[in-house]
Write a protein that holds these residues in place. Structure first.
Motif, PDB file in Angstrom:
ATOM      1  N   GLY A 172      34.623  48.237  44.998  1.00 27.83           N
ATOM      2  CA  GLY A 172      33.345  47.931  44.387  1.00 27.83           C
ATOM      3  C   GLY A 172      33.513  47.175  43.080  1.00 27.83           C
ATOM      4  N   GLY A 173      32.554  46.321  42.767  1.00 23.94           N
ATOM      5  CA  GLY A 173      32.609  45.557  41.528  1.00 23.94           C
ATOM      6  C   GLY A 173      33.524  44.363  41.569  1.00 23.94           C
ATOM      7  N   VAL A 174      34.006  43.979  42.755  1.00 24.82           N
ATOM      8  CA  VAL A 174      34.873  42.815  42.913  1.00 24.82           C
ATOM      9  C   VAL A 174      34.154  41.808  43.798  1.00 24.82           C
ATOM     10  N   ALA A 175      33.972  40.603  43.268  1.00 25.48           N
ATOM     11  CA  ALA A 175      33.240  39.559  43.987  1.00 25.48           C
ATOM     12  C   ALA A 175      34.199  38.473  44.452  1.00 25.48           C
ATOM     13  N   ALA A 176      33.968  37.974  45.656  1.00 28.60           N
ATOM     14  CA  ALA A 176      34.801  36.902  46.202  1.00 28.60           C
ATOM     15  C   ALA A 176      34.510  35.593  45.492  1.00 28.60           C
ATOM     16  N   ASP A 177      35.556  34.807  45.293  1.00 30.87           N
ATOM     17  CA  ASP A 177      35.439  33.492  44.681  1.00 30.87           C
ATOM     18  C   ASP A 177      36.054  32.472  45.636  1.00 30.87           C
ATOM     19  N   GLY A 178      36.065  31.205  45.248  1.00 29.43           N
ATOM     20  CA  GLY A 178      36.551  30.154  46.117  1.00 29.43           C
ATOM     21  C   GLY A 178      38.059  30.180  46.289  1.00 29.43           C
ATOM     22  N   ASN A 179      38.492  29.772  47.498  1.00 24.52           N
ATOM     23  CA  ASN A 179      39.907  29.540  47.794  1.00 24.52           C
ATOM     24  C   ASN A 179      40.801  30.752  47.554  1.00 24.52           C
ATOM     25  N   GLY A 180      40.317  31.914  47.937  1.00 27.55           N
ATOM     26  CA  GLY A 180      41.145  33.109  47.861  1.00 27.55           C
ATOM     27  C   GLY A 180      41.153  33.812  46.525  1.00 27.55           C
ATOM     28  N   PHE A 181      40.395  33.318  45.546  1.00 27.91           N
ATOM     29  CA  PHE A 181      40.275  34.023  44.281  1.00 27.91           C
ATOM     30  C   PHE A 181      39.269  35.155  44.414  1.00 27.91           C
ATOM     31  N   PHE A 182      39.318  36.070  43.465  1.00 33.22           N
ATOM     32  CA  PHE A 182      38.286  37.093  43.368  1.00 33.22           C
ATOM     33  C   PHE A 182      38.075  37.434  41.900  1.00 33.22           C
ATOM     34  N   HIS A 183      36.864  37.904  41.583  1.00 35.69           N
ATOM     35  CA  HIS A 183      36.507  38.258  40.213  1.00 35.69           C
ATOM     36  C   HIS A 183      36.135  39.733  40.143  1.00 35.69           C
ATOM     37  N   PRO A 184      36.958  40.558  39.488  1.00 29.73           N
ATOM     38  CA  PRO A 184      36.541  41.937  39.195  1.00 29.73           C
ATOM     39  C   PRO A 184      35.585  41.923  37.999  1.00 29.73           C
ATOM     40  N   LEU A 185      35.265  43.103  37.520  1.00 27.49           N
ATOM     41  CA  LEU A 185      34.433  43.203  36.320  1.00 27.49           C
ATOM     42  C   LEU A 185      35.262  42.770  35.123  1.00 27.49           C
ATOM     43  N   GLY A 186      35.137  41.520  34.753  1.00 27.94           N
ATOM     44  CA  GLY A 186      35.936  40.971  33.673  1.00 27.94           C
ATOM     45  C   GLY A 186      36.604  39.678  34.085  1.00 27.94           C
ATOM     46  N   ASP A 187      37.550  39.247  33.303  1.00 28.49           N
ATOM     47  CA  ASP A 187      38.246  37.990  33.536  1.00 28.49           C
ATOM     48  C   ASP A 187      39.243  38.146  34.675  1.00 28.49           C
ATOM     49  N   HIS A 188      39.222  37.205  35.645  1.00 20.02           N
ATOM     50  CA  HIS A 188      40.156  37.312  36.763  1.00 20.02           C
ATOM     51  C   HIS A 188      41.601  37.099  36.307  1.00 20.02           C
ATOM     52  N   ALA A 189      41.798  36.516  35.117  1.00 17.69           N
ATOM     53  CA  ALA A 189      43.149  36.351  34.583  1.00 17.69           C
ATOM     54  C   ALA A 189      43.729  37.669  34.088  1.00 17.69           C
ATOM     55  N   GLN A 190      42.903  38.704  33.993  1.00 14.59           N
ATOM     56  CA  GLN A 190      43.356  40.018  33.561  1.00 14.59           C
ATOM     57  C   GLN A 190      43.671  40.935  34.737  1.00 14.59           C
ATOM     58  N   VAL A 191      43.996  40.330  35.888  1.00 13.62           N
ATOM     59  CA  VAL A 191      44.381  41.079  37.080  1.00 13.62           C
ATOM     60  C   VAL A 191      45.904  41.151  37.147  1.00 13.62           C
ATOM     61  N   SER A 192      46.416  42.303  37.501  1.00 16.33           N
ATOM     62  CA  SER A 192      47.858  42.486  37.637  1.00 16.33           C
ATOM     63  C   SER A 192      48.162  43.141  38.977  1.00 16.33           C
ATOM     64  N   PHE A 193      49.206  42.642  39.650  1.00 16.24           N
ATOM     65  CA  PHE A 193      49.684  43.225  40.897  1.00 16.24           C
ATOM     66  C   PHE A 193      50.980  43.976  40.611  1.00 16.24           C
ATOM     67  N   ARG A 194      51.056  45.198  41.094  1.00 18.11           N
ATOM     68  CA  ARG A 194      52.260  46.009  40.942  1.00 18.11           C
ATOM     69  C   ARG A 194      52.768  46.362  42.331  1.00 18.11           C
ATOM     70  N   ILE A 195      53.807  45.673  42.768  1.00 14.06           N
ATOM     71  CA  ILE A 195      54.311  45.819  44.123  1.00 14.06           C
ATOM     72  C   ILE A 195      55.620  46.593  44.081  1.00 14.06           C
ATOM     73  N   ASP A 196      55.595  47.793  44.631  1.00 13.72           N
ATOM     74  CA  ASP A 196      56.767  48.675  44.623  1.00 13.72           C
ATOM     75  C   ASP A 196      57.343  48.829  43.221  1.00 13.72           C
ATOM     76  N   GLY A 197      56.462  48.969  42.240  1.00 12.09           N
ATOM     77  CA  GLY A 197      56.889  49.180  40.863  1.00 12.09           C
ATOM     78  C   GLY A 197      57.171  47.921  40.084  1.00 12.09           C
ATOM     79  N   GLN A 198      57.128  46.749  40.724  1.00 10.65           N
ATOM     80  CA  GLN A 198      57.401  45.476  40.041  1.00 10.65           C
ATOM     81  C   GLN A 198      56.081  44.818  39.669  1.00 10.65           C
ATOM     82  N   ASN A 199      55.891  44.594  38.367  1.00 11.92           N
ATOM     83  CA  ASN A 199      54.662  43.971  37.889  1.00 11.92           C
ATOM     84  C   ASN A 199      54.678  42.469  38.110  1.00 11.92           C
ATOM     85  N   ILE A 200      53.596  41.950  38.685  1.00  7.16           N
ATOM     86  CA  ILE A 200      53.423  40.522  38.928  1.00  7.16           C
ATOM     87  C   ILE A 200      52.060  40.127  38.384  1.00  7.16           C
ATOM     88  N   SER A 201      52.058  39.253  37.397  1.00  6.02           N
ATOM     89  CA  SER A 201      50.815  38.850  36.752  1.00  6.02           C
ATOM     90  C   SER A 201      50.320  37.487  37.220  1.00  6.02           C
TER      91      SER A 201
END
Length: 365
Positions: free
Chosen positions: A164-193
């Protein structure tokens, strides 16, 4: 000398894995213990199951000759542990996994019919979430039901459709509540920004995802200064599988869109490997300015392999290999075609491949 030094370092890593004693790797946890009878003797071949009724995640193993058992790669969550053995009453306990440190459980079984006990409970404790952060737990069973049909952006679409609170954007982007540049992926403990989209970078295939914890409000300090969304992802593993298990999928749709892939896992108590290979091609790969796409062919290929090796209780080696490629065309609109205007490569792409009149093709890796 540099080559010899590199070989020496690699050999040292393989012989001496860098892990704390008894500790799992990544952002997943472990439940281990020993099944015993009322006299304290080990119970072999007991069926041990953990289950989370909220996410639907379940994992099963069999106790060894010494009664020991180990459940690996458990996403951080509360679980209901159940142990069954012939001639004994079932053992039940709620266990919470919150870190990579193993949770020790000693299960003492009672002889069936030897005791009678009545327990009155106000509710199922394992149905309650105690994590104060706003988040959503998504297991593989839920991911398989999501309509992820966007070529090359399945992970983004899975996040949009489950949170909830995440809107789809163009070309595979998405916007949560806030700046989409403030999204972080943590895959098996490895942070990917890095931003994840079909244009800027290739994504981890959904085939390789076991579960996701999507923190959408006030992330904990362990995730750094990200304030918008944290995707805490645990990948699939073959560790403890004790068999070869896999799946194959394929689909085809309009605009010449087709995709397919295979996921294959195998392993035992000490070694496990999971392989995921996915590919897709579409004549409407990027979002187009026109209803009918002009010069919008694209394809995406991903290769993911996870290897786990645990020679003992004090050592573990975890290796993730990921390779991916996007080949995209920049779509035109009717005005550009009429005015013979060339299309520029999008930010983050490189290496123009062809240029014919108003057509330009880009490739990103």
């Amino acid at each position: 000398m540099r080559i010899l030094a590199g070989v020496a370092v690699l050999a040292f890593v393989l012989v001496h894995p860098f892990t704390a004693p008894g500790q799992s790797l990544g952002n997943a946890g472990t439940i281990e213990g020993t099944v015993v009878d009322p006299s304290g003797a080990a119970v072999a071949k007991a069926l041990v199951t953990v289950h989370n009724p909220i996410t639907g995640y379940s994992q099963t193993t069999i106790s060894g000759a010494d009664g020991s058992f180990r459940l690996n790669n458990l996403p951080s969550n509360p679980y209901h542990l159940e142990v069954k053995a012939a001639g004994f009453a079932p053992f039940n306990e709620d266990v919470t996994v919150r870190s990579s440190l193993p949770v020790q459980v000693k299960t003492a079984l009672q002889v069936a019919g030897s005791t009678e006990q009545i327990t009155v409970e106000g509710g199922s404790a394992d149905l309650l979430e105690t994590d104060p952060a706003a988040h959503v737990d998504v297991d593989r069973a839920a991911i398989a039901k999501l309509p992820t049909v966007d070529p090359g952006a399945g992970l983004s679409q899975a996040i949009v459709n489950s949170t909830g609170g995440v809107a789809a954007d163009g070309n595979g982007f998405f916007h949560p509540l806030g700046d989409h540049a403030q999204v972080s992926f943590r895959i098996d403990g490895q942070n990917i920004s890095d931003q994840q989209s079909k244009v800027f970078s290739t994504q981890l295939p959904v085939t390789a995802v076991q579960s996701m914890e999507l923190v959408s409000g006030t992330p904990e300090a362990q995730f750094g200064d990200k304030t918008s969304l944290v995707a805490n992802i645990t990948t699939r593993t073959g560790l403890g599988l004790n068999r070869v298990s896999g799946s194959v999928y394929g689909d085809y749709g309009k605009f010449g869109t087709g995709s397919g892939g295979v996921g294959l896992g195998w392993g035992n108590a000490r070694f496990g490997n999971f392989l995921a290979v996915d590919a897709t091609r579409s004549g409407r790969f990027l979002d187009t300015p026109e209803f009918m796409p002009y010069h919008d062919v694209g394809n995406n290929e991903t290769f993911f392999d996870r290897m786990d090796f645990q020679p003992g209780q004090n050592d573990a080696l975890h290796l993730n290999l990921f390779a991916a490629r996007n080949w995209i065309q920049i779509p035109n609109d009717l005005d550009q075609l009429a005015q013979d205007q060339p299309s520029a490569c999008s930010p983050g792409t490189s290496r123009p491949a062809t240029s014919t009149r108003s057509i330009r093709t880009c490739c990103s890796r």
